[in-house]
Design a protein around this motif. Structure first.
Motif, PDB file in Angstrom:
ATOM      1  N   MET A  19       0.835  -1.207   0.000  1.00  0.00           N
ATOM      2  CA  MET A  19       0.000   0.000   0.000  1.00  0.00           C
ATOM      3  C   MET A  19       0.867   1.253   0.000  1.00  0.00           C
ATOM      4  O   MET A  19       0.564   2.222  -0.699  1.00  0.00           O
ATOM      5  CB  MET A  19      -0.925  -0.015   1.221  1.00  0.00           C
ATOM      6  N   GLY A  20       1.952   1.223   0.761  1.00  0.00           N
ATOM      7  CA  GLY A  20       2.860   2.370   0.794  1.00  0.00           C
ATOM      8  C   GLY A  20       3.544   2.586  -0.540  1.00  0.00           C
ATOM      9  O   GLY A  20       3.680   3.717  -1.014  1.00  0.00           O
ATOM     10  N   VAL A  21       3.981   1.494  -1.160  1.00  0.00           N
ATOM     11  CA  VAL A  21       4.641   1.586  -2.467  1.00  0.00           C
ATOM     12  C   VAL A  21       3.650   2.065  -3.526  1.00  0.00           C
ATOM     13  O   VAL A  21       3.977   2.924  -4.357  1.00  0.00           O
ATOM     14  CB  VAL A  21       5.250   0.225  -2.865  1.00  0.00           C
ATOM     15  N   ALA A  22       2.437   1.540  -3.475  1.00  0.00           N
ATOM     16  CA  ALA A  22       1.427   1.944  -4.459  1.00  0.00           C
ATOM     17  C   ALA A  22       1.082   3.419  -4.314  1.00  0.00           C
ATOM     18  O   ALA A  22       0.934   4.133  -5.317  1.00  0.00           O
ATOM     19  CB  ALA A  22       0.176   1.087  -4.303  1.00  0.00           C
ATOM     20  N   SER A  23       0.961   3.899  -3.069  1.00  0.00           N
ATOM     21  CA  SER A  23       0.619   5.313  -2.877  1.00  0.00           C
ATOM     22  C   SER A  23       1.751   6.214  -3.343  1.00  0.00           C
ATOM     23  O   SER A  23       1.515   7.264  -3.940  1.00  0.00           O
ATOM     24  CB  SER A  23       0.253   5.602  -1.427  1.00  0.00           C
ATOM     25  N   LYS A  24       3.004   5.814  -3.118  1.00  0.00           N
ATOM     26  CA  LYS A  24       4.141   6.619  -3.576  1.00  0.00           C
ATOM     27  C   LYS A  24       4.243   6.596  -5.100  1.00  0.00           C
ATOM     28  O   LYS A  24       4.502   7.624  -5.731  1.00  0.00           O
ATOM     29  CB  LYS A  24       5.421   6.129  -2.938  1.00  0.00           C
ATOM     30  N   ALA A  25       4.004   5.448  -5.711  1.00  0.00           N
ATOM     31  CA  ALA A  25       4.031   5.372  -7.174  1.00  0.00           C
ATOM     32  C   ALA A  25       2.915   6.207  -7.780  1.00  0.00           C
ATOM     33  O   ALA A  25       3.122   6.903  -8.792  1.00  0.00           O
ATOM     34  CB  ALA A  25       3.920   3.923  -7.619  1.00  0.00           C
ATOM     35  N   LEU A  26       1.740   6.165  -7.174  1.00  0.00           N
ATOM     36  CA  LEU A  26       0.618   6.968  -7.648  1.00  0.00           C
ATOM     37  C   LEU A  26       0.908   8.461  -7.490  1.00  0.00           C
ATOM     38  O   LEU A  26       0.567   9.258  -8.364  1.00  0.00           O
ATOM     39  CB  LEU A  26      -0.647   6.586  -6.884  1.00  0.00           C
ATOM     40  N   ALA A  27       1.571   8.830  -6.396  1.00  0.00           N
ATOM     41  CA  ALA A  27       1.925  10.238  -6.180  1.00  0.00           C
ATOM     42  C   ALA A  27       2.918  10.725  -7.229  1.00  0.00           C
ATOM     43  O   ALA A  27       2.794  11.833  -7.753  1.00  0.00           O
ATOM     44  CB  ALA A  27       2.497  10.423  -4.778  1.00  0.00           C
ATOM     45  N   VAL A  28       3.896   9.892  -7.546  1.00  0.00           N
ATOM     46  CA  VAL A  28       4.882  10.268  -8.572  1.00  0.00           C
ATOM     47  C   VAL A  28       4.201  10.395  -9.938  1.00  0.00           C
ATOM     48  O   VAL A  28       4.440  11.351 -10.687  1.00  0.00           O
ATOM     49  CB  VAL A  28       6.040   9.249  -8.608  1.00  0.00           C
ATOM     50  N   ALA A  29       3.334   9.443 -10.265  1.00  0.00           N
ATOM     51  CA  ALA A  29       2.639   9.488 -11.555  1.00  0.00           C
ATOM     52  C   ALA A  29       1.715  10.704 -11.645  1.00  0.00           C
ATOM     53  O   ALA A  29       1.644  11.363 -12.686  1.00  0.00           O
ATOM     54  CB  ALA A  29       1.841   8.204 -11.758  1.00  0.00           C
ATOM     55  N   THR A  30       1.033  11.021 -10.559  1.00  0.00           N
ATOM     56  CA  THR A  30       0.136  12.175 -10.544  1.00  0.00           C
ATOM     57  C   THR A  30       0.917  13.472 -10.703  1.00  0.00           C
ATOM     58  O   THR A  30       0.518  14.354 -11.469  1.00  0.00           O
ATOM     59  CB  THR A  30      -0.666  12.202  -9.230  1.00  0.00           C
TER      60      THR A  30
END
Length: 160
Positions: A19-30
């Protein structure tokens, strides 16, 4: 070859935290998407503002060139030379395009402050970052369904 052990140790560090990795990846993509949109909007605004400024400037210069207060061939030639000289300057384009780019880029950044703030929280904090990542995912889902697919959007009315 010291890069590979660093990648492996980084992967082990995040292996148990999807969940932490997914949220950080989503933040970078956004953040990347917002910056890309800002650049494109800035570029488009720069060209449109440059065209408007050029049209206004050329019209005013031509109007000034065409009006002769005195009937003099020398003044007419000097005015024609001055008009042609003004048409050849390119520094006008630099200023109007810079102003347009900064305007378009800045307006897009300001419109996306909530998304960028959620991205910053997702990148910086652990627990709050997971919540921010979930909110980013919800915002992305809403954009996908409403803006891309058009589900729930108002239908365009025909004006006959």
């Amino acid at each position: 070859m010291a890069v590979i052990p660093a990648i492996v140790s980084g992967a082990k560090k995040f292996a148990g935290k999807p969940m932490g990795v997914a949220s950080k990846a989503l933040a970078v993509a956004t953040t990347a998407a917002v910056l890309y949109d800002s650049h494109i909007n800035g570029r488009e605004r720069a060209y449109s503002l440059d065209e408007l400024d050029s049209a206004d400037r050329y019209y005013n210069q031509y109007k000034q060139y065409m009006t002769l207060e005195k009937e003099s061939a020398t003044i007419a030639k000097l005015k024609k030379w001055w008009f042609n000289l003004q048409q050849s300057f390119s520094y006008y384009h630099i200023f109007s395009r810079s102003k347009g780019y900064l305007s378009g880029f800045g307006q897009t950044i300001i419109n996306n402050i909530p998304v960028l703030a959620l991205s910053a929280v997702a990148l910086k904090f652990q627990t709050a970052g997971k919540v921010a990542g979930a909110l980013l995912a919800a915002s992305g889902l809403k954009t996908l369904v409403y803006d891309v697919m058009g589900i729930g959007a108002k239908k365009a009315e025909r004006k006959y």
